[in-house]
Design an enzyme around this catalytic site. Sequence first.
Site, PDB file in Angstrom:
ATOM      1  N   ALA A 132      16.676  -3.276  42.145  1.00 41.95           N
ATOM      2  CA  ALA A 132      17.056  -1.762  41.539  1.00 41.95           C
ATOM      3  C   ALA A 132      16.783  -0.759  42.732  1.00 41.95           C
ATOM      4  CB  ALA A 132      16.079  -1.719  40.536  1.00 41.95           C
ATOM      5  N   ALA A 134      17.145   3.294  43.042  1.00 43.55           N
ATOM      6  CA  ALA A 134      17.076   4.808  42.473  1.00 43.55           C
ATOM      7  C   ALA A 134      16.882   5.803  43.413  1.00 43.55           C
ATOM      8  CB  ALA A 134      16.217   5.076  41.430  1.00 43.55           C
ATOM      9  N   SER A 135      16.900   7.018  43.031  1.00 38.98           N
ATOM     10  CA  SER A 135      16.872   8.373  44.130  1.00 38.98           C
ATOM     11  C   SER A 135      15.708   8.159  44.706  1.00 38.98           C
ATOM     12  CB  SER A 135      16.938   9.505  43.279  1.00 38.98           C
ATOM     13  OG  SER A 135      15.998   9.614  42.496  1.00 38.98           O
ATOM     14  N   ALA A 137      13.059   5.695  45.025  1.00 39.45           N
ATOM     15  CA  ALA A 137      12.556   4.291  45.569  1.00 39.45           C
ATOM     16  C   ALA A 137      13.654   3.213  45.063  1.00 39.45           C
ATOM     17  CB  ALA A 137      11.204   3.986  44.889  1.00 39.45           C
ATOM     18  N   GLN A 138      13.184   1.910  45.668  1.00 41.29           N
ATOM     19  CA  GLN A 138      13.919   0.950  45.304  1.00 41.29           C
ATOM     20  C   GLN A 138      13.142  -0.524  45.053  1.00 41.29           C
ATOM     21  OE1 GLN A 138      16.678   0.267  48.558  1.00 41.29           O
ATOM     22  NE2 GLN A 138      15.759  -1.138  49.513  1.00 41.29           N
ATOM     23  N   VAL A 139      13.409  -1.188  44.400  1.00 41.28           N
ATOM     24  CA  VAL A 139      12.486  -2.430  44.133  1.00 41.28           C
ATOM     25  C   VAL A 139      12.969  -3.935  44.524  1.00 41.28           C
ATOM     26  CG1 VAL A 139      11.227  -3.796  42.257  1.00 41.28           C
ATOM     27  CG2 VAL A 139      11.830  -1.476  41.777  1.00 41.28           C
ATOM     28  N   LYS A 157       7.927  -2.134  45.080  1.00 39.29           N
ATOM     29  CA  LYS A 157       8.463  -0.826  45.037  1.00 39.29           C
ATOM     30  C   LYS A 157       8.194   0.116  46.273  1.00 39.29           C
ATOM     31  CE  LYS A 157       9.227   3.239  41.883  1.00 39.29           C
ATOM     32  NZ  LYS A 157       8.519   3.702  40.647  1.00 39.29           N
ATOM     33  N   ASP A 292       9.214   7.860  30.484  1.00 40.66           N
ATOM     34  CA  ASP A 292      10.702   7.255  30.842  1.00 40.66           C
ATOM     35  C   ASP A 292      11.084   6.223  30.292  1.00 40.66           C
ATOM     36  OD1 ASP A 292      12.777   7.684  32.446  1.00 40.66           O
ATOM     37  OD2 ASP A 292      12.059   7.109  34.216  1.00 40.66           O
TER      38      ASP A 292
END
Length: 519
Positions: A132, A134-135, A137-139, A157, A292
Amino acid sequence: MGLVSYFRLMRAGYVLAREGALSIVPVKDLPPALAPLGLGVRLARLIERPSVRKTGQVERLNTALNRLGPTYVKFGQTLATRPDVVGPQIASDLSALQDRMEPFDPALVPAILTTALGEKAAELTELSAPVAAASIAQVHRARLRPKDGLPQDVAVKILRPGVSERFMADIESFYVAARLAEGMVRSTRRLRPTEVVETLDRSARLELDLRLEAAAISEMAENIKDDSGFVIPTVSWDHVAQNVLTTSWVAGIPIRDHAALDAAGVDRKALAAKLLQAFLRHAIRDGFFHADMHPGNLFADPRSGDVIAVDFGIMGRINRKERRFLADILYGFISRNYRMIAERHFEIGYVPKDQSVDDFALAIRSIGEPLHGRTAADISMARVLGQLFAITDLFSMQTRPELVLLQKSMVLVEGVARALDPELDIWTVAEPVVGDWLRKEAGPLGRIEALKEHFDTIAEAAGRLPVIAAEAELALADYHATKVQPPDRAMRWAKLILMGLAGVTLLALLWRLVSGAAL
């Protein structure tokens, strides 16, 4: 700094206009005071790419904000929680923003982990490609092989390199834009644009330190340790840093994949009820909730049918008074006690005392009565709260940011739950959680907890008494030194009177708090 900020603003305006994102602004509905804004939007749309006119408004927003970078995506998500600022329709469009970006170069990951974790980084092996991105961080999925423990699968993460610096630069531009708006368009001052930017600033700074997200997971784990039906990952504290977070890997079926849920035999009706009740339990009982809970952060355990939640970067917190307020409001609608709902708004101070309780109760009745006699599918708890917040504008109620975040979270949760079970009866599912908590609050345990809070306040006040007395004694001594010397007996009497008054004040405070808690 000033010129660079203006340049960044001009570039952002160009990208928004070029990608058609300004189409969400309802030019025809703008008030006369914002007429210059409408003219600016019309002119900006002249450079709009023709191809974007074939796409929807939300898609245009996604494209434009993701092109501009992480800060703009977060800003859009922040505005989605402020319908009082941007209007209900724009807030609805912004709430559909999807935070997706291309992953950064995986070759950078080993060096990032080594710098952040030192020798502990070597225990993270078999790192996968990003699962995954995102703006912020990434996992990655990895295999943790600790020296003194058993191997296990984990989620790692990692913050994007340079994201903190990029955010700081962009946020300066936002502050400049907010000050320009307040200075040039007087009517925008009521909307407090600088305060909106400050909200984004605070929340994003929290997200930029993954140690705080680890702490949020830890706090929620303590809160729900005796609960069932809701599962969260555990933190590997030896592998946490400002830009790295390592948690246990949680395997489940994405909650939006209804076909996979059905194939695995997961009871979607039960899953929807578990999700809604867990959220209400966290908000009302604990005052600390996942803010969220969109479908991408929720999974289902195919074996137990439990809800699994991930990504705790955005959390909501409400105090005891606000929790009681929320529970009373929901229960008031369930029991059709509109007078109680109105009184709670006045008691907590959300509505000024110069307004009419009867008129406010009548306005609330206009929301509640249409709900009764309708099917469960036609009733939305989130919509009820939204209408309630809209009506309070008529009664000079100030916007409460903590409750707006709660409402936004409830919209997300209710949307996911209704997708799982279109016939979900929101009020029937909510009653056990809300009703049980209110009964506990009204019972002996609730009164003991309230008394404990009062006694803590009294103890704090009592702890300050010696300091107050010492300061008063010094003041009297100064007075004694600068004026005609009174007899020592007079000084002693003055001290005794002062201490007596302090004691009487403390006893009066104690009596008032205890008698108030017993009501």
